[in-house]
Design a protein around this motif. Structure first.
Motif, mmCIF file in Angstrom:
data_model
loop_
_atom_site.group_PDB
_atom_site.id
_atom_site.type_symbol
_atom_site.label_atom_id
_atom_site.label_comp_id
_atom_site.label_asym_id
_atom_site.label_seq_id
_atom_site.Cartn_x
_atom_site.Cartn_y
_atom_site.Cartn_z
ATOM 1 N N VAL A 143 16.761 37.583 44.015
ATOM 2 C CA VAL A 143 16.948 37.857 43.499
ATOM 3 C C VAL A 143 18.485 38.706 43.338
ATOM 4 N N MET A 144 19.079 38.992 42.407
ATOM 5 C CA MET A 144 20.677 39.871 42.516
ATOM 6 C C MET A 144 19.943 41.518 42.156
ATOM 7 N N SER A 145 19.606 42.631 43.372
ATOM 8 C CA SER A 145 19.303 43.773 42.548
ATOM 9 C C SER A 145 19.530 44.113 41.804
ATOM 10 N N LEU A 146 21.843 44.216 43.085
ATOM 11 C CA LEU A 146 22.843 45.158 42.052
ATOM 12 C C LEU A 146 24.232 43.816 41.551
ATOM 13 N N GLU A 147 24.176 43.741 41.334
ATOM 14 C CA GLU A 147 25.603 42.854 40.813
ATOM 15 C C GLU A 147 27.136 43.136 40.971
ATOM 16 N N SER A 148 28.336 42.759 41.671
ATOM 17 C CA SER A 148 29.419 43.607 42.233
ATOM 18 C C SER A 148 30.198 43.018 41.314
ATOM 19 N N ASN A 149 29.636 41.488 40.522
ATOM 20 C CA ASN A 149 30.725 41.302 39.659
ATOM 21 C C ASN A 149 32.575 41.026 40.285
ATOM 22 N N CYS A 150 32.116 40.286 41.436
ATOM 23 C CA CYS A 150 33.580 40.706 42.119
ATOM 24 C C CYS A 150 34.351 39.311 42.650
ATOM 25 N N GLN A 151 35.375 39.072 42.311
ATOM 26 C CA GLN A 151 35.983 38.311 43.235
ATOM 27 C C GLN A 151 36.585 38.439 44.190
#
Length: 371
Positions: free
Chosen positions: A302-310
């Protein structure tokens, strides 16, 4: 007139690998800061390049790291690390996160602090987080608990020495599972207070803060511990900390790369029938960070913390604790990282990788009778 320097409140939160200690500590630190308190954190690992340290620092916390041995075997480094934090900005509270495969911390950390550093530290009740995925199997005494009886012995001893126990991840469990866990704990450790919480959502967190604020006869549960079994249980785990830089000509989704690494390792290790205690990877780029993890072989990555980064570049740290030979583990990690990089058109530059089995615990201090 002389003034007395207030003692630092010392909070240690234990628990098995993947129990949720880092998430709990991050939320706890924020809660103390909201009270106007200055907070320091000390992380602990058998090697450098710890995901937890990078994550907590990324959250703006003052973090010191004790690397190379557990708190109990490197007690002087623990106290000197707290002193360094104090030299920068003296904290009101220090939160310590011990290695997840360690136990006997009351005799080797809490009691020495209470006896040898009683003028500096006010020690809080010692809480241990129960990891539901392995906890259910071990406390049910299932034939296939995921680890050998020697590794399960460490898990049980962690519960036995706690002043209070925490059932974490209740957001991921049904009400029936929570009650089953509580019942199993009550049977295993009768009389020990039990909290229910989700470190991720904050549910039940007020109870943790209230418990840690208590004063009284805590840190008294000195274990009867077979250090041969303890050492053999720890040595069953292959341990890996690795860091690398990834770059690309076109921007890529950092979260997809992180999750791809952990999911790829989950698949490879399942094929090798190697039980995972914890896999965690963090990606960092210019203030953005994301974390993917796997807490057992029978749960999803799982992604426990998303960066939402490109981004076109990122620093990545991988930590793996798996019941497998360390050299095999390193080969699997490097293979999976390269495969994910190839899929996303990335160039990988490996910085350093440490892979090993933990050595026999040799505590700096060990008190066999409570203060």
């Amino acid at each position: 007139m002389t003034t007395t320097t207030p003692k630092i409140r010392f909070v240690m939160i234990g628990g098995f690998l993947g129990a949720g200690k880092t998430t709990t500590i991050g939320r706890l630190a924020k809660a103390y800061q909201d009270q106007g308190l200055k907070v320091g954190v000390v992380t602990n690992d058998q090697a450098a390049d710890l995901v937890d340290t990078n994550l907590l620092r990324s959250q703006g916390l003052q973090v010191g790291e004790v690397a190379g041995a557990c708190f109990c075997c490197n007690f002087n480094e623990l106290t000197s690390t707290v002193e360094k934090l104090s030299a920068e900005e003296r904290p009101d509270v220090v939160i310590a996160e011990p290695v997840g495969s360690c136990t006997d911390l009351v005799a080797t950390v809490i009691q020495p602090l209470m006896r040898l550093f009683k003028a500096q530290f006010d020690v809080a009740p010692y809480g241990v987080i129960l990891k539901p995925s392995h906890g259910l199997r071990i406390l049910r005494q299932e034939a296939n608990a995921g680890f050998s009886p020697k590794a399960a012995y460490i898990f049980e001893k962690q519960l036995e020495e706690a002043d209070f126990l925490i059932v974490n991840r209740i957001d991921e469990l049904s009400a029936e599972q929570v009650e089953e866990l509580v019942g199993l704990i009550q049977k295993f450790a009768p009389g020990t207070p039990i909290l229910r919480q989700s470190a991720k959502t904050g549910e039940g967190f007020a109870g943790l803060i209230d418990m840690l604020d208590q004063r009284g006869a805590f840190g008294q549960k000195i274990l009867e511990l077979d250090y041969d079994v303890y050492a053999e249980g720890e040595a069953e785990l292959g341990w890996l900390n690795g860091s690398m830089k990834v770059t690309a000509d076109k921007a890529f989704a950092l979260d997809e790369v992180l999750l791809g690494i952990v999911e790829g390792l989950r698949s490879e290790l399942a094929n090798a029938q190697a039980e995972t205690a914890h896999l965690k990877t963090i990606g960092l780029w210019e203030g953005a960070y994301g974390v993917a993890n796997l807490v057992s072989s029978d749960t999803p990555a799982v992604m426990s913390l998303e960066s939402n980064c490109q981004t076109k570049t990122a620093e990545i740290v991988v930590n793996a604790r798996v019941a497998i030979d360390p050299e095999t583990l390193q080969a699997e990690v490097e293979k999976v990282v390269q495969a994910v990089a190839d899929k996303h058109g990335l160039k990988v530059e490996f910085h350093q990788t440490q892979s090993f089995r933990p050595g026999r615990p040799v505590p700096t201090h060990r008190f066999t009778q409570p203060l």
